[in-house]
Write an enzyme that holds these catalytic residues in place. Structure first.
Site, PDB file in Angstrom:
ATOM      1  N   GLU A   1       0.803  -1.219   0.000  1.00 21.39           N
ATOM      2  CA  GLU A   1       0.000   0.000   0.000  1.00 21.39           C
ATOM      3  C   GLU A   1       0.840   1.275   0.000  1.00 21.39           C
ATOM      4  O   GLU A   1       0.547   2.200   0.744  1.00 21.39           O
ATOM      5  CB  GLU A   1      -0.933  -0.027   1.214  1.00 21.39           C
ATOM      6  CG  GLU A   1      -0.211  -0.004   2.589  1.00 21.39           C
ATOM      7  CD  GLU A   1       0.131  -1.372   3.154  1.00 21.39           C
ATOM      8  OE1 GLU A   1       0.224  -2.333   2.376  1.00 21.39           O
ATOM      9  OE2 GLU A   1       0.320  -1.487   4.375  1.00 21.39           O
TER      10      GLU A   1
ATOM     11  N   GLU B   1      -5.802  -2.699  -0.692  1.00 22.60           N
ATOM     12  CA  GLU B   1      -4.688  -1.730  -0.698  1.00 22.60           C
ATOM     13  C   GLU B   1      -5.206  -0.299  -0.591  1.00 22.60           C
ATOM     14  O   GLU B   1      -4.617   0.545   0.065  1.00 22.60           O
ATOM     15  CB  GLU B   1      -3.819  -1.908  -1.949  1.00 22.60           C
ATOM     16  CG  GLU B   1      -3.236  -3.308  -2.132  1.00 22.60           C
ATOM     17  CD  GLU B   1      -2.565  -3.893  -0.898  1.00 22.60           C
ATOM     18  OE1 GLU B   1      -2.016  -3.113  -0.099  1.00 22.60           O
ATOM     19  OE2 GLU B   1      -2.611  -5.121  -0.720  1.00 22.60           O
TER      20      GLU B   1
ATOM     21  N   HIS C   1      -6.024   0.679   2.894  1.00 26.47           N
ATOM     22  CA  HIS C   1      -4.832   1.050   3.670  1.00 26.47           C
ATOM     23  C   HIS C   1      -4.569   2.561   3.640  1.00 26.47           C
ATOM     24  O   HIS C   1      -3.841   3.071   4.494  1.00 26.47           O
ATOM     25  CB  HIS C   1      -3.597   0.323   3.136  1.00 26.47           C
ATOM     26  CG  HIS C   1      -3.338  -1.003   3.770  1.00 26.47           C
ATOM     27  ND1 HIS C   1      -3.234  -1.172   5.128  1.00 26.47           N
ATOM     28  CD2 HIS C   1      -3.133  -2.236   3.227  1.00 26.47           C
ATOM     29  CE1 HIS C   1      -2.988  -2.455   5.385  1.00 26.47           C
ATOM     30  NE2 HIS C   1      -2.928  -3.114   4.251  1.00 26.47           N
TER      31      HIS C   1
ATOM     32  N   ASP D   1       8.895  -9.775   9.891  1.00 26.37           N
ATOM     33  CA  ASP D   1       8.336 -10.421   8.700  1.00 26.37           C
ATOM     34  C   ASP D   1       7.927 -11.866   8.956  1.00 26.37           C
ATOM     35  O   ASP D   1       7.023 -12.385   8.304  1.00 26.37           O
ATOM     36  CB  ASP D   1       9.347 -10.397   7.552  1.00 26.37           C
ATOM     37  CG  ASP D   1       9.096  -9.204   6.643  1.00 26.37           C
ATOM     38  OD1 ASP D   1       7.950  -8.710   6.643  1.00 26.37           O
ATOM     39  OD2 ASP D   1      10.038  -8.772   5.965  1.00 26.37           O
TER      40      ASP D   1
ATOM     41  N   TYR E   1      -4.708 -10.100  10.103  1.00 23.11           N
ATOM     42  CA  TYR E   1      -5.671  -9.784   9.054  1.00 23.11           C
ATOM     43  C   TYR E   1      -7.072 -10.275   9.419  1.00 23.11           C
ATOM     44  O   TYR E   1      -8.022  -9.506   9.507  1.00 23.11           O
ATOM     45  CB  TYR E   1      -5.255 -10.462   7.742  1.00 23.11           C
ATOM     46  CG  TYR E   1      -3.989  -9.917   7.127  1.00 23.11           C
ATOM     47  CD1 TYR E   1      -4.046  -9.130   5.985  1.00 23.11           C
ATOM     48  CD2 TYR E   1      -2.737 -10.199   7.659  1.00 23.11           C
ATOM     49  CE1 TYR E   1      -2.896  -8.637   5.388  1.00 23.11           C
ATOM     50  CE2 TYR E   1      -1.578  -9.714   7.071  1.00 23.11           C
ATOM     51  CZ  TYR E   1      -1.659  -8.932   5.938  1.00 23.11           C
ATOM     52  OH  TYR E   1      -0.520  -8.449   5.369  1.00 23.11           O
TER      53      TYR E   1
END
Ligand SMILES: [Zn+2]
Length: 600
Positions: free
Chosen positions: A270, A295, A298, A374, A382
């Site tokens: 995004e 996106e 975001h 990560d 999510y």
């Protein structure tokens, strides 16, 4: 102290950054860099306008794998001394610059090295056009520091301008105001007037062209891809209208997409004003565009109101998934959004199973200290985040919840937030001491406890009920070719494929393949789900398509389950390693770091 200073002093420490923003903090960046495709390096100067809050003698930046040549202070660029600290795993090295109490400008002259994990350099062969090289960055979560010396924490925001020199035949674009057209000098300037966190710093360079969609929206892509992309994303303007109707004005002026070569490790990133997007959503039927809604969402949750540390990642992603589904509901109706919720729930269930019922990584509020963010960021943020917000919506009603979300975005606009701040806001704006409501919302169960809370309401979908019927008739002997699948979107197909039994005969696979053409599907979601079955059941007819897919596509979400399925048997693992050796140059470091660990 100004309120901004107070915020900074009270903000929880970011364990993934060496920066000490309460001492001295960057406010604006002037980037002046050259992109060298032969050497695969970026070199130049990063000049920061800083605020020396503590009036002390140092400012600390994050770096990883950067060569720091010289550091200067002030307009007159007086050289100053600096030190690079010890290398820490994932985090890199702190760059400590000696400043004066009244220093306002710090210029760092640097170049990147082969260890710049944010950068992916593609040979012409790895692009759609095959003629020119290509570069793109991926800074989230903590990779901005591998291509810019920067205070690399999502709790710190800067505005920026940039001057970027690239080979004359290529166009450069950034997460900023963009040029839209190539010029003859190969020098481009950029301006980002809204303050952003470092993980949204983004650059791409390639043989790119621009085509508008609406007044405020458009697409950058390689010439070979642009028309397919314009067709696929024709509805992005409508999405923007729907999003603004839900949660207020879009605050970033333009909204454009950059379609990358297939090695891009994510579905989308995004980057403000210019979402980077995978070409694997070019399904030719606009069926995978919920990714664009995601996106775009975001632009509010994440870019406007930002998670202060990666432990609060759910505030970025949970809100964005919730918002994405609301945009899709506005455009295509509730039954459509229901399908996305069910598929999301399936992903969530898989992640919960994989991580285990007591895993601390299944709480919304994470603790990623000592780990590469990560690797700790999963579907939990999510989908569990989304279902938590849906649960609040159910408890207070949609109208009331929408007012609350609008106010949240307005109150925290262009600021970083965190789980505590959000929950305080929730208590003071919505719960207001109502104990029954507090019980329904169940903050403790959702945010601080692993798994799903007791009483969780599973999402359902009427369109999927029809898929389940078709599946049952196939299982009880009805030929695949006679199933009523005419109206199915790729979501229905995905649901159908996911339902297929783990063990299938060659005959069954061949029958499905003949009836529905899965192995030759142009839809990446369908393909990726189908390959799991062909691998498990050793359906070798699909091997060639599988290898082509793996050597072309670098999207981690597809690669991980496919390689995992292959690696489940010794023979499959051999195959996986052979393909991986060939395909690895086409993958970004974000994907290879996951796969290296899995295939070692
Ligand atoms: Zn997202």
């Amino acid at each position: 102290m100004t309120t901004q200073q107070q915020d900074m002093a009270q903000a929880p420490a970011d364990v993934h950054s060496f920066a000490k923003p309460a001492e001295a903090v960057a406010r604006h960046l002037d980037l002046d860099i050259a992109v060298n495709f032969d050497k695969k390096t970026i070199s130049g100067k990063a000049t920061y306008q800083i605020e020396n809050l503590a009036k002390g003698n140092r400012i600390v930046f994050d770096t990883r794998g950067l060569n720091i040549e010289q550091v200067y202070l002030g307009e007159e660029q007086t050289p100053t001394t600096f030190r690079l600290g010890d290398e820490a795993k994932f985090l890199g090295r702190p760059l400590e610059v000696d400043i004066k109490p009244d220093t306002r400008l710090v210029t760092i002259q640097y170049n990147t090295t082969a260890n710049a994990d944010a950068l992916q350099w593609l040979s012409p062969q790895q692009t759609a056009g095959k003629k020119h090289p290509f570069l793109f960055t991926q800074s989230q979560a903590i990779l901005a520091r591998t291509w810019i010396p920067i205070q690399d924490s999502p709790g710190i925001r800067i505005t920026y301008s940039a001057k970027v020199k690239v080979p004359k035949e290529l166009l450069a674009v950034m997460s900023a105001e963009n040029p839209m057209q190539k010029n003859s000098t190969g020098e481009y300037t950029f301006e980002m007037r809204q303050a952003i966190p470092s993980y949204l710093m983004a650059l791409s360079v390639g043989d790119l062209v621009f085509k508008p969609i609406g007044q405020q929206t458009g697409i950058y892509a390689e010439p070979a891809t642009i028309d397919a992309a314009v067709y696929e994303f024709a509805e992005m303007d409508k999405m923007l209208v729907a999003a603004e109707k839900l949660y207020g004005k879009y605050r970033w002026d333009r909204y454009d997409l950059l379609v990358l070569p297939p090695s891009f490790p994510f579905g989308g990133m995004e980057n403000p004003r210019l979402t980077f997007v995978t070409p694997t959503v070019l399904a030719k039927d606009r069926s995978l565009t919920s990714l664009i809604a995601h996106e775009l969402a975001h632009s509010w949750s994440g870019n406007l109101v930002t998670n202060g540390t990666w432990d609060d990642f759910w505030l970025n992603e949970g809100f964005t998934v919730y918002f994405e589904r609301r945009i899709m509901e506005e455009l295509y109706g509730k039954e459509y959004a229901d399908m996305l919720n069910v598929l999301g729930f399936q992903d969530l269930q898989n992640t919960l199973e994989e991580l285990g019922p007591d895993s601390e990584d299944t709480r919304l509020k994470l603790d990623l200290e000592g780990r590469d963010p990560d690797e700790g960021l999963t579907d939990i943020a999510y989908e569990k985040g989304n279902f938590f917000l849906q649960n609040i919506e159910r408890a207070v009603g949609r109208e009331c919840f929408d007012q609350f979300v609008n106010k949240y975005f307005q109150t925290f606009a262009f600021q970083s937030t965190n789980t505590d701040l959000f929950l305080d806001f929730l208590r003071s704006e919505l719960i207001k001491g109502d104990e029954k409501l507090a019980e329904q919302i169940n903050i403790e169960g959702w945010v601080y406890s692993p798994g799903l809370p007791v009483g969780f309401q599973k999402p359902t979908s009427s369109r999927f009920a029809q898929v389940e019927q078709a599946y049952t008739s196939w299982k009880s002997g009805k030929p695949a070719a006679q199933l009523n699948t005419k109206e199915w979107s790729s979501h229905e197909w995905l649901h159908f494929i996911r339902m297929l039994p783990e063990q299938m005969s060659e005959q069954q696979l061949a029958e499905l393949d003949k009836a529905f053409g899965f192995t030759n599907s142009g839809n990446s979601e369908v393909l990726a789900a189908w390959f799991i079955h062909t691998i498990r059941n050793n359906y070798t007819t699909a091997d060639q398509a599988l290898e082509t897919f793996l050597t072309n596509v670098g999207r981690r979400k597809f690669l991980v389950p496919i390689y995992k399925a292959l690696a489940a048997t010794p023979e499959g693992k051999k195959k996986a390693l052979a393909i991986y050796a060939k395909a690895k140059p086409n993958y970004h470091a974000v994907s290879t770091s996951t796969l290296d660990a899995m295939l070692k």
